[in-house]
Every structure is written in C-alpha cells, then in structure tokens.
Scaffold this motif. Structure first.
Motif, PDB file in Angstrom:
ATOM      1  N   VAL A 102       7.564  15.258  -2.217  1.00  0.00           N
ATOM      2  CA  VAL A 102       7.236  15.516  -3.642  1.00  0.00           C
ATOM      3  C   VAL A 102       8.201  15.657  -4.590  1.00  0.00           C
ATOM      4  O   VAL A 102       8.243  14.861  -5.626  1.00  0.00           O
ATOM      5  CB  VAL A 102       6.276  16.657  -3.802  1.00  0.00           C
ATOM      6  CG1 VAL A 102       5.720  16.962  -5.140  1.00  0.00           C
ATOM      7  CG2 VAL A 102       4.987  16.410  -2.987  1.00  0.00           C
ATOM      8  N   VAL A 103       9.426  16.295  -4.167  1.00  0.00           N
ATOM      9  CA  VAL A 103      10.690  16.217  -4.730  1.00  0.00           C
ATOM     10  C   VAL A 103      11.795  15.737  -4.120  1.00  0.00           C
ATOM     11  O   VAL A 103      12.222  16.581  -3.122  1.00  0.00           O
ATOM     12  CB  VAL A 103      10.812  17.946  -5.423  1.00  0.00           C
ATOM     13  CG1 VAL A 103      12.084  18.090  -6.503  1.00  0.00           C
ATOM     14  CG2 VAL A 103       9.704  18.393  -6.358  1.00  0.00           C
ATOM     15  N   PRO A 104      12.274  14.751  -4.233  1.00  0.00           N
ATOM     16  CA  PRO A 104      13.273  14.156  -3.536  1.00  0.00           C
ATOM     17  C   PRO A 104      14.354  14.695  -3.479  1.00  0.00           C
ATOM     18  O   PRO A 104      14.789  15.206  -4.892  1.00  0.00           O
ATOM     19  CB  PRO A 104      13.438  12.563  -4.056  1.00  0.00           C
ATOM     20  CG  PRO A 104      12.190  12.279  -4.663  1.00  0.00           C
ATOM     21  CD  PRO A 104      11.526  13.670  -5.217  1.00  0.00           C
ATOM     22  N   GLY A 105      15.230  15.161  -2.575  1.00  0.00           N
ATOM     23  CA  GLY A 105      16.178  16.051  -2.858  1.00  0.00           C
ATOM     24  C   GLY A 105      16.311  17.461  -2.554  1.00  0.00           C
ATOM     25  O   GLY A 105      17.458  18.146  -2.521  1.00  0.00           O
ATOM     26  N   GLN A 106      15.253  18.033  -2.754  1.00  0.00           N
ATOM     27  CA  GLN A 106      14.980  19.346  -2.697  1.00  0.00           C
ATOM     28  C   GLN A 106      14.590  19.866  -1.196  1.00  0.00           C
ATOM     29  O   GLN A 106      13.660  19.415  -0.721  1.00  0.00           O
ATOM     30  CB  GLN A 106      13.539  19.863  -3.450  1.00  0.00           C
ATOM     31  CG  GLN A 106      13.323  21.353  -3.537  1.00  0.00           C
ATOM     32  CD  GLN A 106      12.144  21.620  -4.304  1.00  0.00           C
ATOM     33  OE1 GLN A 106      11.251  20.789  -4.225  1.00  0.00           O
ATOM     34  NE2 GLN A 106      12.164  22.904  -4.934  1.00  0.00           N
ATOM     35  N   ILE A 107      15.175  20.761  -0.760  1.00  0.00           N
ATOM     36  CA  ILE A 107      15.147  21.234   0.680  1.00  0.00           C
ATOM     37  C   ILE A 107      13.812  22.059   0.809  1.00  0.00           C
ATOM     38  O   ILE A 107      13.405  23.009  -0.142  1.00  0.00           O
ATOM     39  CB  ILE A 107      16.366  21.936   0.889  1.00  0.00           C
ATOM     40  CG1 ILE A 107      17.502  21.430   1.031  1.00  0.00           C
ATOM     41  CG2 ILE A 107      16.046  23.074   2.283  1.00  0.00           C
ATOM     42  CD1 ILE A 107      19.117  22.305   1.159  1.00  0.00           C
ATOM     43  N   GLY A 108      13.235  21.768   1.788  1.00  0.00           N
ATOM     44  CA  GLY A 108      11.871  22.201   1.933  1.00  0.00           C
ATOM     45  C   GLY A 108      10.636  21.939   0.975  1.00  0.00           C
ATOM     46  O   GLY A 108       9.420  22.225   1.025  1.00  0.00           O
ATOM     47  N   ALA A 109      10.954  20.650   0.421  1.00  0.00           N
ATOM     48  CA  ALA A 109       9.888  19.882  -0.450  1.00  0.00           C
ATOM     49  C   ALA A 109       8.576  19.422   0.504  1.00  0.00           C
ATOM     50  O   ALA A 109       9.015  18.835   1.568  1.00  0.00           O
ATOM     51  CB  ALA A 109      10.394  18.750  -1.148  1.00  0.00           C
ATOM     52  N   LEU A 110       7.500  19.587   0.169  1.00  0.00           N
ATOM     53  CA  LEU A 110       6.333  18.863   0.504  1.00  0.00           C
ATOM     54  C   LEU A 110       6.371  17.486   0.910  1.00  0.00           C
ATOM     55  O   LEU A 110       6.497  16.664  -0.080  1.00  0.00           O
ATOM     56  CB  LEU A 110       4.918  19.368  -0.153  1.00  0.00           C
ATOM     57  CG  LEU A 110       3.802  18.605   0.369  1.00  0.00           C
ATOM     58  CD1 LEU A 110       3.213  19.475   1.432  1.00  0.00           C
ATOM     59  CD2 LEU A 110       2.778  19.041  -0.788  1.00  0.00           C
ATOM     60  N   CYS A 111       6.191  16.966   2.199  1.00  0.00           N
ATOM     61  CA  CYS A 111       6.158  15.666   2.525  1.00  0.00           C
ATOM     62  C   CYS A 111       4.743  15.257   2.124  1.00  0.00           C
ATOM     63  O   CYS A 111       3.859  15.796   2.979  1.00  0.00           O
ATOM     64  CB  CYS A 111       6.359  15.403   3.919  1.00  0.00           C
ATOM     65  SG  CYS A 111       6.394  13.644   4.395  1.00  0.00           S
ATOM     66  N   LYS A 112       4.388  14.475   1.290  1.00  0.00           N
ATOM     67  CA  LYS A 112       3.077  14.077   0.782  1.00  0.00           C
ATOM     68  C   LYS A 112       2.425  13.178   1.827  1.00  0.00           C
ATOM     69  O   LYS A 112       1.238  12.562   1.642  1.00  0.00           O
ATOM     70  CB  LYS A 112       2.991  13.448  -0.570  1.00  0.00           C
ATOM     71  CG  LYS A 112       3.975  12.519  -0.853  1.00  0.00           C
ATOM     72  CD  LYS A 112       4.278  12.355  -2.490  1.00  0.00           C
ATOM     73  CE  LYS A 112       5.286  11.240  -2.718  1.00  0.00           C
ATOM     74  NZ  LYS A 112       5.561  11.127  -3.997  1.00  0.00           N
ATOM     75  N   HIS A 113       3.171  12.582   2.776  1.00  0.00           N
ATOM     76  CA  HIS A 113       2.735  11.272   3.821  1.00  0.00           C
ATOM     77  C   HIS A 113       2.481  11.915   4.952  1.00  0.00           C
ATOM     78  O   HIS A 113       1.630  11.199   5.677  1.00  0.00           O
ATOM     79  CB  HIS A 113       3.924  10.367   3.654  1.00  0.00           C
ATOM     80  CG  HIS A 113       3.362   9.089   4.334  1.00  0.00           C
ATOM     81  ND1 HIS A 113       4.252   8.206   4.857  1.00  0.00           N
ATOM     82  CD2 HIS A 113       2.242   8.416   4.296  1.00  0.00           C
ATOM     83  CE1 HIS A 113       3.598   7.135   5.225  1.00  0.00           C
ATOM     84  NE2 HIS A 113       2.411   7.290   5.229  1.00  0.00           N
ATOM     85  N   GLY A 114       2.843  13.015   5.529  1.00  0.00           N
ATOM     86  CA  GLY A 114       2.667  13.427   6.914  1.00  0.00           C
ATOM     87  C   GLY A 114       3.547  13.261   7.820  1.00  0.00           C
ATOM     88  O   GLY A 114       3.314  13.271   9.245  1.00  0.00           O
ATOM     89  N   ASN A 115       5.001  13.625   7.577  1.00  0.00           N
ATOM     90  CA  ASN A 115       5.848  13.392   8.345  1.00  0.00           C
ATOM     91  C   ASN A 115       6.182  14.703   9.217  1.00  0.00           C
ATOM     92  O   ASN A 115       6.667  15.600   8.418  1.00  0.00           O
ATOM     93  CB  ASN A 115       7.181  12.973   7.854  1.00  0.00           C
ATOM     94  CG  ASN A 115       8.567  12.838   8.738  1.00  0.00           C
ATOM     95  OD1 ASN A 115       8.717  13.450   9.823  1.00  0.00           O
ATOM     96  ND2 ASN A 115       8.986  11.560   8.673  1.00  0.00           N
ATOM     97  N   PRO A 116       6.157  14.844  10.614  1.00  0.00           N
ATOM     98  CA  PRO A 116       6.054  16.053  11.370  1.00  0.00           C
ATOM     99  C   PRO A 116       7.456  16.634  11.349  1.00  0.00           C
ATOM    100  O   PRO A 116       7.448  17.900  11.789  1.00  0.00           O
ATOM    101  CB  PRO A 116       5.177  15.854  12.426  1.00  0.00           C
ATOM    102  CG  PRO A 116       5.331  14.441  12.723  1.00  0.00           C
ATOM    103  CD  PRO A 116       5.492  13.941  11.394  1.00  0.00           C
ATOM    104  N   ASN A 117       8.469  15.819  11.240  1.00  0.00           N
ATOM    105  CA  ASN A 117       9.670  16.200  11.422  1.00  0.00           C
ATOM    106  C   ASN A 117      10.045  17.474  10.575  1.00  0.00           C
ATOM    107  O   ASN A 117      11.113  18.107  10.875  1.00  0.00           O
ATOM    108  CB  ASN A 117      10.640  15.131  11.093  1.00  0.00           C
ATOM    109  CG  ASN A 117      10.745  14.040  12.136  1.00  0.00           C
ATOM    110  OD1 ASN A 117      10.177  14.345  13.097  1.00  0.00           O
ATOM    111  ND2 ASN A 117      11.105  12.754  11.893  1.00  0.00           N
ATOM    112  N   VAL A 118       9.330  17.466   9.150  1.00  0.00           N
ATOM    113  CA  VAL A 118       9.550  18.683   8.490  1.00  0.00           C
ATOM    114  C   VAL A 118       9.366  19.873   9.012  1.00  0.00           C
ATOM    115  O   VAL A 118       9.642  20.822   8.567  1.00  0.00           O
ATOM    116  CB  VAL A 118       9.185  18.298   7.075  1.00  0.00           C
ATOM    117  CG1 VAL A 118       9.496  17.027   6.363  1.00  0.00           C
ATOM    118  CG2 VAL A 118       7.429  18.334   7.210  1.00  0.00           C
TER     119      VAL A 118
END
Length: 161
Positions: A102-118
């Motif tokens: 949601v916020v590129p470059g922000q550590i811990g930002a919500l991935c809006k697409h569903g990437n489980p690597n986060v």
C-alpha cells in the motif's frame, strides 16, 4: 529441537493459525502472475486463501470475503475460499503473488495482493544448510472491513521525463 513457530508453542496464543504456502497451480511461482489463468483464480483481485469453515465461522468470514492475514512481521490481503480439505487451525496461501505494498518503501506496509513472504521469517533452516523457512509460519486472520485498495502490481511504472 522445538520448531521456532508451531501450533503447540507460545507464539500460537497470539497467532493461532498455521499458514502453509505451496506452489500455485495457476503459474510457476510468480512467473505469469499477470497472465489470464493466474488472474482468473484471484478473488477480488487478491491471491486466494483456503480456510477451514470452523476457523472462518468464529471470525465471521465466508467464501469470497477479503481478509487481512497478519503476524508481527507483516500483513497481506487475500481472498477466501472455505474448504474442509484444510484442517482446522491451518490456512493455505500459495506463493508467488507479486508484492504490492500500500505504501511502497515503507517497512511493514500491507501487501494488498496476497504475497505470503511478508509474513515469514527471513532465517535459514540451519547455519550449515541455510535452506528457506518461508513456507510455514503462524498468523491470525481477520475480515477486512476497510475500503479494498486496488491491486497495482501488474501496472507499468510511471515514467517521468
């Protein structure tokens, strides 16, 4: 040796669901995620996640909902499929959805697409092997009630001249 995270450990009190991330059947890992077959499997443009109806009922979740999957490392959105083919206490979310914060470059930002690597640890299996521990971790899931952000992972970047 006790695993770092498992349903019988102390982390399970806060994050009671074990996520299993498999290889997707609609693409080769993340290759062709922007293709029609992969996009056709998405739920409201999110990576599909399979959850047992027992776990879903206690959280007010039904098939087709968008949920936030999270732990202390991060969070992502996913679309829900309910199935008794997944054990209670376990969810399945395939790898390979393109990272779309949601916020590129922000550590811990919500991935809006569903990437489980986060959600997974960035730690090798041992000092010797250094194999990935990325396909298994503990999480919690909640229904996403905010406005669902648009997936932009497959859009070309803006070009400035």
């Amino acid at each position: 040796m006790e695993p770092f995270e498992w349903l019988g450990g102390k982390t399970a009190k806060k994050f009671p669901l074990h996520i299993i991330s498999n290889q997707p059947s609609t693409r080769l890992h993340s290759q062709l995620d922007s293709g029609s077959i992969s996009k056709g499997s998405k739920i409201k443009d999110r990576e599909p996640m399979t959850m047992n109806p027992v776990d879903a009922a206690g959280r007010g979740i039904k098939t087709g909902d968008v949920v936030r999957v999270f732990n202390e490392r991060g969070s992502c959105l996913a679309g829900v499929n309910l199935s008794k083919n997944v054990m209670p206490g376990v969810i399945q979310l395939a790898t390979g959805a393109w990272f779309d914060p949601v916020v590129p470059g922000q550590i811990g930002a919500l991935c809006k697409h569903g990437n489980p690597n986060v959600l997974t640890m960035d730690q090798g299996t041992s000092c010797l092997a250094q194999g990935p521990t990325a396909l298994s971790t503990l999480v919690e899931v909640e229904k996403f009630n905010d406005d669902i952000p648009k997936v932009t992972a497959h859009l070309p970047p803006a070009i400035s001249i």
